[in-house]
Scaffold this motif. Structure first.
Motif, short mmCIF file in Angstrom:
data_model
loop_
_atom_site.label_atom_id
_atom_site.label_comp_id
_atom_site.label_asym_id
_atom_site.label_seq_id
_atom_site.Cartn_x
_atom_site.Cartn_y
_atom_site.Cartn_z
N VAL A 5 0.85 -1.19 0.00
CA VAL A 5 0.00 0.00 0.00
C VAL A 5 0.89 1.24 0.00
O VAL A 5 1.67 1.45 0.93
N GLU A 6 0.75 2.02 -1.06
CA GLU A 6 1.57 3.23 -1.22
C GLU A 6 0.79 4.46 -0.80
O GLU A 6 -0.44 4.50 -0.90
N SER A 21 5.55 6.59 0.89
CA SER A 21 5.62 5.46 1.82
C SER A 21 4.99 4.25 1.17
O SER A 21 4.07 4.37 0.37
N CYS A 22 5.51 3.09 1.53
CA CYS A 22 4.95 1.84 1.03
C CYS A 22 5.00 0.82 2.17
O CYS A 22 6.08 0.46 2.63
N VAL A 78 8.83 0.93 3.43
CA VAL A 78 9.92 1.60 2.74
C VAL A 78 9.47 3.02 2.40
O VAL A 78 8.29 3.26 2.12
N TYR A 79 10.42 3.94 2.47
CA TYR A 79 10.13 5.35 2.23
C TYR A 79 11.03 5.86 1.10
O TYR A 79 12.14 5.38 0.90
N LEU A 80 10.52 6.87 0.42
CA LEU A 80 11.33 7.57 -0.57
C LEU A 80 11.17 9.07 -0.33
O LEU A 80 10.09 9.63 -0.59
N GLN A 81 12.20 9.68 0.20
CA GLN A 81 12.21 11.12 0.40
C GLN A 81 12.74 11.76 -0.88
O GLN A 81 13.87 11.48 -1.30
N MET A 82 11.92 12.60 -1.47
CA MET A 82 12.29 13.23 -2.75
C MET A 82 12.41 14.73 -2.55
O MET A 82 11.41 15.40 -2.23
#
Length: 116
Positions: A5-6, A21-22, A78-82
């Motif tokens: 789930v994103e 976030s996922c 898992v996270y992706l900071q952009m």
């Protein structure tokens, strides 16, 4: 089965930031790779960043220094900071879970739109 789930996509001006976030649930392997891919209109899906369960990471060259991938193993997230987003970062971002053996899984995708 693994369910992803994103969240966190949206519209942002160039130079701005977003955090994706996922969260993974289901039969999670202790050894796995989680990552973010993106697909822009008319283009192939490409790997943006991935992180192994030991914390090692890989990044697409064009996002190095701007994006940071991280994970919380206790939360299977898992996270992706952009940061410093550019117009060319626009696309649908997909979370991917890849166990040591077996099939990998995909999230439903979240739209990231960077405007000028």
């Amino acid at each position: 089965q693994v369910h992803l789930v994103e969240s966190g996509g949206g519209l942002v001006q160039a130079g701005g930031s977003l955090r994706l976030s996922c969260a993974a649930s289901g039969s999670i392997s202790s050894i796995n790779v989680m990552g973010w891919y993106r697909q822009a209109p008319g283009k192939q899906r490409e790997l943006v960043a991935r992180i192994n369960s030991d914390g090692s990471t890989n990044y697409l060259g064009s996002v190095k220094g701007r994006f940071t991938i991280s994970r919380d193993n206790a939360k299977n997230t898992v996270y992706l900071q952009m940061n410093s987003l550019k117009l060319e970062d626009t696309g649908v971002y997909y979370c991917n879970y890849k166990p040591l053996t077996g099939y990998d899984y995909w999230g439903q995708g979240t739209q990231v739109t960077v405007s000028s």
